[in-house]
Write an enzyme that holds these catalytic residues in place. Structure first.
Site, PDB file in Angstrom:
ATOM      1  N   ASP A   1     -13.502 -58.708 -19.476  1.00 54.79           N
ATOM      2  CA  ASP A   1     -12.173 -58.526 -18.966  1.00 54.79           C
ATOM      3  C   ASP A   1     -12.801 -58.389 -17.429  1.00 54.79           C
ATOM      4  OD1 ASP A   1     -10.221 -58.952 -17.329  1.00 54.79           O
ATOM      5  OD2 ASP A   1      -8.970 -57.596 -18.646  1.00 54.79           O
TER       6      ASP A   1
ATOM      7  N   HIS B   1      -5.097 -54.741 -17.023  1.00 51.73           N
ATOM      8  CA  HIS B   1      -6.280 -54.653 -17.449  1.00 51.73           C
ATOM      9  C   HIS B   1      -6.647 -53.577 -16.257  1.00 51.73           C
ATOM     10  CE1 HIS B   1      -5.990 -59.095 -18.666  1.00 51.73           C
ATOM     11  NE2 HIS B   1      -4.696 -59.207 -17.841  1.00 51.73           N
TER      12      HIS B   1
END
Lengths: 554, 554
Positions: free
Chosen positions: A194, A367
């Site tokens: 990610d 995130h």
């Protein structure tokens, strides 16, 4: 089956150089598994488009090889293309229970069968052909998120999915650091990780920090509290409900997707709500305003959402009362800034106290920031690295981050959608390219709007259209009726009568000129009319409307 | 002259609840002065509109009373409406030299005379009718910015213009704190103050801090450096040039507005550039890449700007070379986030190193944060306060800030455009409303695009248009040719032939039904066609294109 024991291919079909439509193909010999199948929200210039899904021609061309689709979590950008993909491709889908619960709702809305969904839980290991797939718990802004370890005969591939390393998650279920450490010990061939927050230094704050902000806001509120958040953020919802309980407020749930997700999460045991806390939205007026919380959608200022309708005094059941505290517990997704800020303004105008991102710690990202990414790299120590899930600049930043940890640049692949990345036990290379791209969904149409239609919509949106209709007498070869001019989206006709009269005159002159010069081919006549009128209108107005000559024949 | 010695009116015509088109009317008796006349960039839903200016009907209705327009600084949102205003209203304009220099350029582009411009400098005091106007130096992101003190027989009005309190401005010319203190001592009736950053706690950093970041970036750059910034930020440009000199690089100026402003600023002495530093853009290849800086426009990702063209490999003179350092010295203005991020992505793809806001201190705001606003309030100690220059939420935050300093809520006016705020020496009230609003400029048209045209453009942009043409035989009362259907922006026709055939069939049926039922009125026939086809297309496609039936008669 043509075995190629020494090679595994990784082919991103989406998510590279873009936030959205995440989809990655992993192929070993004649076996393919797919990680995620997400949608993307349309770019500003994709006028009228509802959503964008990946082009899956490659999978359709190899449909017998596709053994499974494996999901990391239940966000739209990871599961949202499945209603379309599963219509074309019959293949088992694996995911955790909440992920599949949300997916089932989407499939039902689209009349797609949900009979081939298979629930797994973090810690599980499943075998699909030569792939042994492990599901590893990670923290993210939706519960039940997992990373994947994909053991192949060539080596282990780890796909982090979307993740952060929350040390104090709301449900107490910490990221499975041990599993990542173990994988790193055993050796990881390729890491896909990610990149969303690769630009952000430091650590992403814990989801729990939002609970503290909720507490502050609740303590200061005297009247009703209205909280707008992403419906998929179960932990955020849990914290809102916990805080409501603490301050003895009852909670009403409002907005279709909020009601749906809360129902699913309750059913599956992901939400813990004491008896009697939830009340129906129609009953809120039976309680004092200091005893009510409304949990709703619209944190992105979406025009049709519950919060936006309230802000615009356009909601059937709830209107803002001066003194209400509205908490917008989300950050605007890029592109939504103006919508959100308009909603905030209207809420203030209605007399609400608004708590929103730029003034408070009312939202945290789901995130990993740079230090968390570094830890993930250091735990896994992969041989090769593919940054995923990000705009191009995020991928580049993530690549640089990996280099700063000592990884060789040639072992890092900043890839494009459709590229075939091929890995042996000790080599990686881009070896080809497959079809990839955007399939545009507009209403019921999937793929029937392409560049020409979009180009036309753009021109129409800027300066409108002028339609010139002429009826020609076939036998005499001359005008039988018209020209008539109709315009839409060009000028306000009543204030521009003279302009339209003059325009008509130009068209007549162009037609006469064609007659004089014996230009009889329709295409040529149309092109003459278009050019003459286009030039004239640009001179007079500096606008370039679409000009559409139509010739009828009698 | 009907004197009203006890009252002064303040009427905002723009800038309230919006960022842009700042314009404030101050009226005492039969004398009006106007502070600023700015434009606004169109909202997302104002399709095809180039810019928005304030409705000045009130000024036109009272044209004999308007004595002057006084400018605070040279930004578009403060001077950009003048080319349109001065076409309708002949009135002297007062401003500082740089402000007028920039304005002159705008007027020339629009063929408007610049003969009635009058230069002042900070510290000056001018008398216009009963108004005595003082120009007070403030810091802002454009040089030569001033606040205004407007002495009226009723009391002193202070308008801050756009300001920050930079303690170390690049040109060393600090905000005139002494003057504000003196005004506060003498007594201020009404303060109008910049609310842009009323949400931001603390202080806005000094413009000089950007110079430090420039220095870092220059030290690390091995190849060319390309800096994109607002052309109007003379101090930023000065710092870029100073840093270039320090690192012995030559500077090329690129982009129309950058060239224009640098030329004006040099002429007027606002920029200080040593001989030989500036080189022509065509000569940059005569120097080593480590010796070149290109100063250009496009910091907002504007599609036609120099930087965007370079990023897209579409610039005639400069292409990005891998290793170039691109510094984007600006923050995206709300609404431009996606454009800027696309530009950054393309620059990275070209191999450039990009230094941009989210990763560095490469930009500072030009507006005062909360602590600076507090100081301004405490220096001036006004009796009444009108927060200006902000979205509604900024005005509310600024109002709360003033209350936190002890000001009574009833002395604060969060106003709407067009409201008449009337003040006596000890009372303030909203006493009326004048015409105000948005005038849309599209190409050469000013005000000829209104809500109907915009609504049409929106519909066209979403689902396109279908045009149905039928030629009727007048005498026989029946169809002579057609129906023909032409579509634009609806579906890709080649893939939807069947749909279009079916649509035509529906139109035929609708026409036949009209004939059967003796419906002969054109409006009724058209409405029948529109309804039938609209329903059918929505069922088939879930789209609602504009449907435009045209009937010709032979």
């Amino acid at each position: 089956m043509a075995r190629q024991p020494g090679k595994v291919q990784i082919i991103p079909l989406g998510g590279m150089g873009e936030i959205g439509k995440n989809m990655t193909v992993i192929r070993y010999g004649d076996e393919i598994i797919v990680v995620d199948a997400g949608l993307m929200f349309p770019e500003d210039d994709m006028l009228g488009i509802d959503l964008v899904i990946p082009d899956i021609s490659y999978l359709l061309d190899n449909r017998e090889l596709v053994k499974a689709i494996v999901l990391t979590h239940g966000h739209e950008d990871h599961i949202g293309a499945l209603p379309y993909v599963l219509k074309q491709l019959s293949v088992p889908v694996y995911g955790t229970r909440l992920t599949l619960g949300i997916l089932e709702g989407r499939l039902k809305e689209n009349n797609v069968s949900a009979s081939n969904l298979h629930a797994v839980k973090s810690g599980d290991q499943i075998q699909i052909g030569h792939f042994s797939i492990g599901f590893i718990r990670v923290s993210h802004s939706i519960a039940d998120s997992v990373a994947l370890s994909i053991k192949t005969p060539v080596g282990v591939i780890v796909h982090t999915g979307d993740f952060k390393l929350d040390q104090t998650p709301v449900d107490g279920k910490v990221t499975d650091f041990h599993k990542f450490a173990e994988l790193g010990d055993q050796g990881v061939l390729v890491l896909l990780a990610d990149s969303t927050n690769a630009e952000r230094p430091g650590y992403t704050p814990s989801e729990k920090s939002v609970g503290v902000t909720f507490d502050d806001a609740f303590r200061n509120a005297r009247e009703r509290i209205i909280i707008a958040s992403f419906s998929s953020n179960i932990h955020r919802i849990q914290q809102a409900i916990d805080t409501a309980c603490k301050y003895r407020r009852r909670v009403a749930i409002l907005g279709r997707s909020m009601v749906n997700v809360v129902t699913i999460a309750l059913e599956l045991g992901y939400l813990n709500i004491p008896e009697g806390v939830i009340v129906d939205i129609d009953e809120i007026n039976n309680y004092p305003s200091s005893g009510i919380v409304i949990l709703t959608t619209g944190s992105q200022g979406e025009p049709m959402s519950a919060l936006t309708r309230m802000a615009m005094s356009d909601h059937k059941k709830v209107e803002i009362i001066p003194g209400d505290t509205v908490i917008i517990s989300a950050t605007p997704i890029p592109g939504n800034e103006k919508l959100v800020s308009r909603t905030i303004d209207f809420l203030f105008r209605q007399g609400a106290e608004v708590v929103y991102e730029s003034t408070s710690g009312i939202h945290v990202s789901g995130h990993a920031s740079q230090e968390e990414l570094k830890l993930m790299h250091n735990l896994l120590r992969p041989k090769f690295f593919i940054p995923v899930h990000g705009e191009y600049r995020h991928l580049i930043k993530h690549s640089k981050l990996a280099q700063s940890l000592g990884m060789a640049k040639e072992n890092i692949f900043v890839a494009e959608n459709g590229q075939v990345l091929e890995f042996t036990a000790d080599k990686g290379a881009v070896t080809g390219k497959v079809t990839s791209g955007n399939v545009l969904v507009d209403g019921l149409g999937v793929g029937d709007v392409g560049n020409i239609v979009l180009r036309d919509r753009r021109q129409l949106s800027q300066d409108g259209i002028l339609i010139i209709v002429v009826t020609m007498d076939k036998q005499r070869g001359q005008v039988a009726a018209g020209p008539d001019i109709v315009s839409r989206g060009f000028v306000y006709v009543r204030e521009s009568e003279q302009l339209m009269e003059d325009a008509k005159e130009r068209v007549k002159q162009a037609l006469e000129k064609c007659e004089l010069n014996n230009i009889t081919e329709w295409a040529a006549i149309k092109s003459n009319v278009r050019d003459t009128l286009g030039k004239y209108l640009y001179e007079r107005t500096r606008r370039r409307p679409m000009i559409l000559p139509i010739i009828m024949e009698v």
